[in-house]
Design a protein around this motif. Structure first.
Motif, mmCIF file in Angstrom:
data_model
loop_
_atom_site.group_PDB
_atom_site.id
_atom_site.type_symbol
_atom_site.label_atom_id
_atom_site.label_comp_id
_atom_site.label_asym_id
_atom_site.label_seq_id
_atom_site.Cartn_x
_atom_site.Cartn_y
_atom_site.Cartn_z
ATOM 1 N N VAL A 171 0.828 -1.215 0.000
ATOM 2 C CA VAL A 171 0.000 0.000 0.000
ATOM 3 C C VAL A 171 0.862 1.266 0.000
ATOM 4 C CG1 VAL A 171 -1.748 1.336 1.264
ATOM 5 C CG2 VAL A 171 -2.041 -1.141 0.941
ATOM 6 N N PRO A 172 1.840 1.423 0.917
ATOM 7 C CA PRO A 172 2.674 2.624 0.844
ATOM 8 C C PRO A 172 3.425 2.741 -0.481
ATOM 9 C CG PRO A 172 2.939 1.591 2.983
ATOM 10 C CD PRO A 172 2.141 0.639 2.132
ATOM 11 N N LYS A 173 3.919 1.630 -0.992
ATOM 12 C CA LYS A 173 4.636 1.671 -2.271
ATOM 13 C C LYS A 173 3.731 2.219 -3.374
ATOM 14 C CE LYS A 173 7.299 -1.033 -5.549
ATOM 15 N NZ LYS A 173 7.760 -2.347 -5.982
ATOM 16 N N ALA A 174 2.521 1.698 -3.474
ATOM 17 C CA ALA A 174 1.576 2.146 -4.511
ATOM 18 C C ALA A 174 1.185 3.606 -4.315
ATOM 19 C CB ALA A 174 0.339 1.253 -4.511
ATOM 20 N N LYS A 175 0.895 3.986 -3.080
ATOM 21 C CA LYS A 175 0.461 5.377 -2.833
ATOM 22 C C LYS A 175 1.591 6.372 -3.094
ATOM 23 C CE LYS A 175 -3.516 4.466 -0.095
ATOM 24 N NZ LYS A 175 -4.730 5.069 -0.540
ATOM 25 N N LEU A 176 2.809 6.017 -2.744
ATOM 26 C CA LEU A 176 3.940 6.902 -3.020
ATOM 27 C C LEU A 176 4.176 7.005 -4.527
ATOM 28 C CD1 LEU A 176 6.360 5.737 -0.183
ATOM 29 C CD2 LEU A 176 5.117 7.918 -0.300
ATOM 30 N N GLN A 177 4.109 5.898 -5.227
ATOM 31 C CA GLN A 177 4.300 5.921 -6.676
ATOM 32 C C GLN A 177 3.215 6.747 -7.369
ATOM 33 O OE1 GLN A 177 4.592 1.639 -7.287
ATOM 34 N NE2 GLN A 177 6.811 1.803 -7.581
#
Length: 187
Positions: A25-31
């Motif tokens: 989730v953090p990876k996707a939201k940051l991207q």
């Protein structure tokens, strides 16, 4: 805010047994914000997630821990789970990597059991933070001011309790990346 964080670089430090949603989730939201995200690990290849009550997917490692330093990134994310933070808190290279972000006054975000890593990195004394409830006493014993809140931000240190808190955790992380270095962020 997207324009102010676009092109920034964030490391997610993890190894086998990380809570899948707390990395994905953090990876996707940051991207989605235009941030470049690298999964950094002591492992050279893929790392296996823990998803609920069983092993989850295998995630690619973008960069080996041996090949990076905090100079390569604007911020650091530490996903939880049980196995992942327990392994990383015993890895001297991982602890040095984490500590370097604090020394450089850069944002660090930790969720669930990941504050175990922060304890062993020696960066929680006098700091206000939260975690999964079972880590509360460990944090208090290390000199932290533990509170039971969805998200706590203390001068560039973002902490949350569990996967249910991921939306606000990610929102606050992006805010801290936008703000940049925090002079009161310290080891």
């Amino acid at each position: 805010m997207t324009q102010q964080v676009e092109g920034k670089r964030v490391a997610i430090l993890a190894t086998h047994g990380f809570e899948e949603s707390e990395l994905a989730v953090p990876k996707a939201k940051l991207q989605q914000q235009g941030i470049v995200v690298h999964v950094v690990s002591p492992e050279a290849k893929g790392i296996k997630a823990w998803a609920g009550n069983d092993w989850g997917d295998t995630y690619d490692v973008d960069v080996a821990l041996d090949d990076v330093s905090e100079h390569d990134y604007h911020a650091l994310v530490l996903p939880g789970g049980l196995f992942n933070p327990d392994a990383l808190r015993q890895d001297e290279k991982a602890l040095s990597f984490v500590n370097a972000f604090f020394q450089a006054h850069k944002p660090v975000a930790a969720i669930c059991h990941a504050p175990w890593i922060l304890i062993n990195a020696g960066v929680v004394e006098g700091r206000r933070l939260t975690s999964y409830p079972s880590v509360e006493q460990d944090l208090r014993n290390a000199g932290a001011d533990w509170v039971d809140e969805q998200v706590v931000v203390d001068n560039g240190l973002v902490t949350s309790r569990k996967p249910d808190d991921l939306d606000i955790f990610c929102h606050k992380l992006v805010e801290e990346i936008h703000e940049g270095r925090h002079e009161k962020q310290h080891a």
